[in-house]
Motif scaffolding. Sequence first.
Motif, PDB file in Angstrom:
ATOM      1  N   ILE A  38      20.656  41.086  -2.324  1.00  0.00           N
ATOM      2  CA  ILE A  38      22.125  41.100  -2.313  1.00  0.00           C
ATOM      3  C   ILE A  38      22.675  39.849  -1.639  1.00  0.00           C
ATOM      4  CG2 ILE A  38      24.149  42.258  -1.330  1.00  0.00           C
ATOM      5  CD1 ILE A  38      22.660  44.907  -1.724  1.00  0.00           C
ATOM      6  N   TYR A  59      26.771  44.284   0.769  1.00  0.00           N
ATOM      7  CA  TYR A  59      27.482  43.623  -0.335  1.00  0.00           C
ATOM      8  C   TYR A  59      28.943  43.358   0.048  1.00  0.00           C
ATOM      9  CZ  TYR A  59      29.905  42.765  -4.711  1.00  0.00           C
ATOM     10  OH  TYR A  59      30.700  42.211  -5.675  1.00  0.00           O
ATOM     11  N   THR A 119      15.897  44.929  -1.341  1.00  0.00           N
ATOM     12  CA  THR A 119      17.274  45.120  -1.800  1.00  0.00           C
ATOM     13  C   THR A 119      18.283  44.289  -1.006  1.00  0.00           C
ATOM     14  OG1 THR A 119      16.725  47.378  -2.465  1.00  0.00           O
ATOM     15  CG2 THR A 119      19.047  46.850  -2.226  1.00  0.00           C
ATOM     16  N   LEU A 120      18.244  44.361   0.309  1.00  0.00           N
ATOM     17  CA  LEU A 120      19.252  43.672   1.124  1.00  0.00           C
ATOM     18  C   LEU A 120      19.149  42.159   0.982  1.00  0.00           C
ATOM     19  CD1 LEU A 120      19.136  45.832   4.381  1.00  0.00           C
ATOM     20  CD2 LEU A 120      20.536  46.129   2.341  1.00  0.00           C
ATOM     21  N   PRO A 135      23.216  49.242   1.586  1.00  0.00           N
ATOM     22  CA  PRO A 135      23.391  48.043   0.743  1.00  0.00           C
ATOM     23  C   PRO A 135      24.844  47.779   0.349  1.00  0.00           C
ATOM     24  CG  PRO A 135      21.471  49.267   0.016  1.00  0.00           C
ATOM     25  CD  PRO A 135      22.175  50.121   1.027  1.00  0.00           C
ATOM     26  N   ILE A 168      24.285  47.131  -7.124  1.00  0.00           N
ATOM     27  CA  ILE A 168      23.644  48.197  -6.356  1.00  0.00           C
ATOM     28  C   ILE A 168      22.790  49.079  -7.268  1.00  0.00           C
ATOM     29  CG2 ILE A 168      24.055  50.245  -4.931  1.00  0.00           C
ATOM     30  CD1 ILE A 168      24.705  47.655  -3.491  1.00  0.00           C
TER      31      ILE A 168
END
Length: 426
Positions: A337, A159, A333-334, A155, A363
């Motif tokens: 972001i 980012y 999560t990805l 991640p 994060i």
Amino acid sequence: MISLLLFGCFALLLIIRVPVAISLGLSSALALIYSGKVSSTYIAQGLVTSIDSFPLMAVPFFILAGDLMGQGGLSRRLLNVANVFFGRYTGGLAIIAVVTCMFFAAISGSGPATVAAIGGLLLPAMTKAGYDKGYSVGLIASAGSIGIIIPPSIPMIIYAVSANVSITQMFLAGIIPGLLIGVGLIITAYMKARKEGYKGSEKRYSATEIWQTIWDAKWALLVPVIILGGIYGGVFTPTEAAAVGVIYGFVVGVFVHKELKWSDLYRLIAGSALTSATVIVIVGTATIFGRMLAIERIPFMIADYIVQLTDSPILILLLINVLLLFVGMFMETLAAIIILVPILLPVVTAVGIDPVHFGIVIIVNLAIGMVTPPVGVNLFVGSRVGETSLEKSIVGAIPFIIAMLLVLLLITYVPWLSLFPLSLVG
């Protein structure tokens, strides 16, 4: 109307359990067709250009490296080292779980991979020692989230690409926050173990046995030194470091430990390819979604609204933390972001918050999201490996989630914790 269609369609598809990547792509396509502002070929072009990135090549390499090292016996040897030093304390196995997850985080760069690798080895031992299954799974699921905070981190790469900051700087900034979360989990595990009466091992190791265990794990202990030392020393880029990790994991697993069989390679490569493909598709469709937001000027409107609401960095960070914790409960999560960074980054930079520090805040928030339902991917992996219900795992994770939230506040409002390592290397 287009914004309503974009978010409404995305929310509806998620509710009916359409995969995140497909939900992002379909909602973006419908909004694009309805708006008529750009050609429909924009979607195909965007899918290609969004993943045409040298830094993104590190993602499949780190995934494969983690799989190779886990299968090759490195995670088991890390576990043995942790047992030698921490096994005799109250809640020894719980402390071992956190410490081993922190070490493995410097190998895999993935939360679920860390939970699967360490949980598969440690959960049976914790059950045999009398630990509650829900508590054990909750602990390892929480500790596994450190996998995306301590570098290398997949991640963080996403980012860095989205925010146009240095991957190396992000990796450096994640070291102290990752260690702090580990310490917080260890303290919580120790307090819980004292309350529940979870004793440590009665075995005491001689100096010779300690040295033999460390020597047996030397190849595993060298991984962070080689990968991170090479990056920070300027020997190779993060992408090249990921490729080095693959070669290192293969050589050590096949020729040194000889626990990685040639017959295992196809299964490992196929599994890593499937995981990598899932990540890349999410990156592509989430980028299209983000570009649709930009076309409709949604990030700028939200930034203006928040700045008009308050210009206090303290309140802005608090509001963003609440938003990120909520989003982390529902979104991968990805994808979170890639969608949120273009929206939130202009807000925080406008009030003087460092984008690298803000990246760590994002994060850590989304790491907590890995152990909060309903998405909570680490909890799903842990409960499957530990053969227990998701409900028990959620209850077991609550004390550790609270500890992580307290550390999150510290990281959010003390930027020095993230930025200090950057000052050491100029």
